[in-house]
Design an enzyme around this catalytic site. Structure first.
Site, PDB file in Angstrom:
ATOM      1  CD  GLU A 138      33.433 -44.486  98.191  1.00  0.00           C
ATOM      2  OE1 GLU A 138      33.282 -44.285  99.417  1.00  0.00           O
ATOM      3  OE2 GLU A 138      33.460 -45.622  97.682  1.00  0.00           O
ATOM      4  CD  GLU A 143      56.363 -49.157 102.295  1.00  0.00           C
ATOM      5  OE1 GLU A 143      56.869 -49.643 103.325  1.00  0.00           O
ATOM      6  OE2 GLU A 143      55.242 -49.465 101.870  1.00  0.00           O
TER       7      GLU A 143
END
Length: 294
Positions: A78, A109
Site C-alpha cells: 500500500e 516457517e
C-alpha cells in the site's frame, strides 16, 4: 507463550449464541488495540530511526510467515499508491515464497536456513530497514532472517505478541504487543494479527511523515490512478493553493497529476519553476511553499 494459552472463559464458545460470541470477539479486537497504548514511544523511536536510515536509497524489507507475513505484505504494497514510495524500495521475504500469500505453507516457517538465505539473496545495504513479524516471537525463519539482517548492517525492527522472545532479542528496535490468549486458542490471526497490522500501519505512516510525504494531514505524494483519486487530488490542490476547483483541475493536469507540483502551479508558478523549487527543497511541499511565501 501467552498467544498459545487457553482462556477458560471461552471453552464453551462454540455453544454460545452467535451474537454473544461475536460480541466477545469484538471485545478481543478492542483489547488488541488497547495493548498498543504503552507502545507509542518505541514505535515513534523506531519510525524516526527508520526514516533517518532510509535516506534516498534505502529499502523497507518485510519478513514473516503465515498470518504475520501476509499482514506484512499488505502494509508494504500500500505504500506505492498511498505515498508513491517506489516499488523498487520495498521487498518481501515470505516463508514459503510469495505463493504462501494464498496457499498455506505452514512448514516453511521452521526453515531457519531459508530465512538467513533470503536475507543474503536480498543483498541488504546499511540504508535498508527490515521489519520482522512473528506472533510467537520464535518463528525460526523470521528470527534467522532478522539475525542475518542485523549482521549485514541493516536497521531491524521486531514485532511480536510475546515478551522476552528471540525475535525481540534479534531486533535493534523490539516492539511487543502483549495481546494475551486468543478467544479461539492459538488463532493469532485475531487479536495478535490485529495488533501487528496496527503497529505496521503506525510505523509505515510515521516513517512517511518523517520523509516529508504528508503535508497538512494530506497524502500529497499520492499516486492519482483512478477517478476517485483524481477528485481527491483536485481537492487537495484547491485547498492547499486556496483556489477554486477549475483552477486546481487545470493545474493538476499541467502537472501530470503530481499533487505537489499542482499546488505550486496553481499558485502561479510555471511547471519548470515548480519542479526546480521542489528539487531545491528536497521534494518537501512545506519547504517549497515557505520559499514561495517569503
Amino acid at each position: 507463550m501467552a498467544t498459545e494459552a487457553i482462556d477458560p472463559r471461552y471453552q464453551d464458545l462454540d455453544q454460545w449464541p452467535t451474537a454473544i460470541a461475536v460480541e466477545a470477539m469484538v471485545e478481543g479486537q478492542l483489547a488488541a488495540i488497547a495493548s498498543l497504548r504503552s507502545l507509542a514511544t518505541p514505535i515513534a523511536e523506531a519510525a524516526e530511526a527508520a526514516a533517518r536510515r532510509l535516506g534516498e536509497t534505502g529499502r523497507l524489507v518485510y519478513v514473516g510467515a503465515g498470518t504475520s507475513g501476509r499482514i506484512a505484505v499488505q502494509d508494504g504494497v500500500e505504500l506505492y499508491p498511498t505515498f508513491n514510495w517506489p516499488r523498487a524500495r520495498v521487498a518481501f521475504l515470505m516463508a514459503g515464497g510469495m505463493r504462501a500469500l494464498t496457499e498455506a505453507a505452514e512448514g516453511a516457517e521452521d526453515d531457519a536456513e531459508a530465512g538467513a538465505r533470503a536475507i543474503d539473496d536480498t543483498r541488504l545495504q546499511a540504508a535498508d530497514v527490515v521489519f520482522g513479524l512473528a506472533a510467537s516471537g520464535r518463528t525460526p525463519f523470521t528470527v534467522a532472517a532478522m539475525r542475518a539482517a542485523r549482521a549485514a548492517g541493516a536497521l531491524t525492527i521486531g514485532i511480536t505478541n510475546n515478551p522476552a522472545t528471540p525475535l525481540l532479542e534479534a531486533a535493534e528496535h523490539p516492539i511487543a504487543a502483549d495481546t494475551g490468549s486468543e478467544i479461539v486458542a492459538g488463532s493469532t490471526r485475531m487479536k495478535a494479527g490485529t495488533a501487528q497490522k496496527a503497529i505496521l500501519n503506525l510505523l509505515s505512516t510515521a516513517i512517511m511523515l518523517r520523509k516529508g510525504l504528508v503535508y497538512r494531514g494530506r497524502m500529497v505524494n499520492m499516486r492519482v490512478s483512478n477517478a476517485k483519486l483524481l477528485v481527491r487530488g483536485q481537492r487537495m490542490v484547491a485547498d492547499l493553493a486556496e483556489t477554486d476547483m477549475d483552477t486546481a483541475d487545470a493545474a493538476l493536469a499541467r502537472a501530470d497529476s503530481d499533487i505537489k507540483l499542482g499546488v505550486l502551479v496553481a499558485l502561479g508558478l510555471s511547471l519548470a519553476q515548480a519542479r526546480a523549487l521542489l528539487t531545491a527543497n528536497d521534494m518537501s511541499l512545506r519547504a517549497a511553499l515557505q520559499a514561495v511565501h517569503k
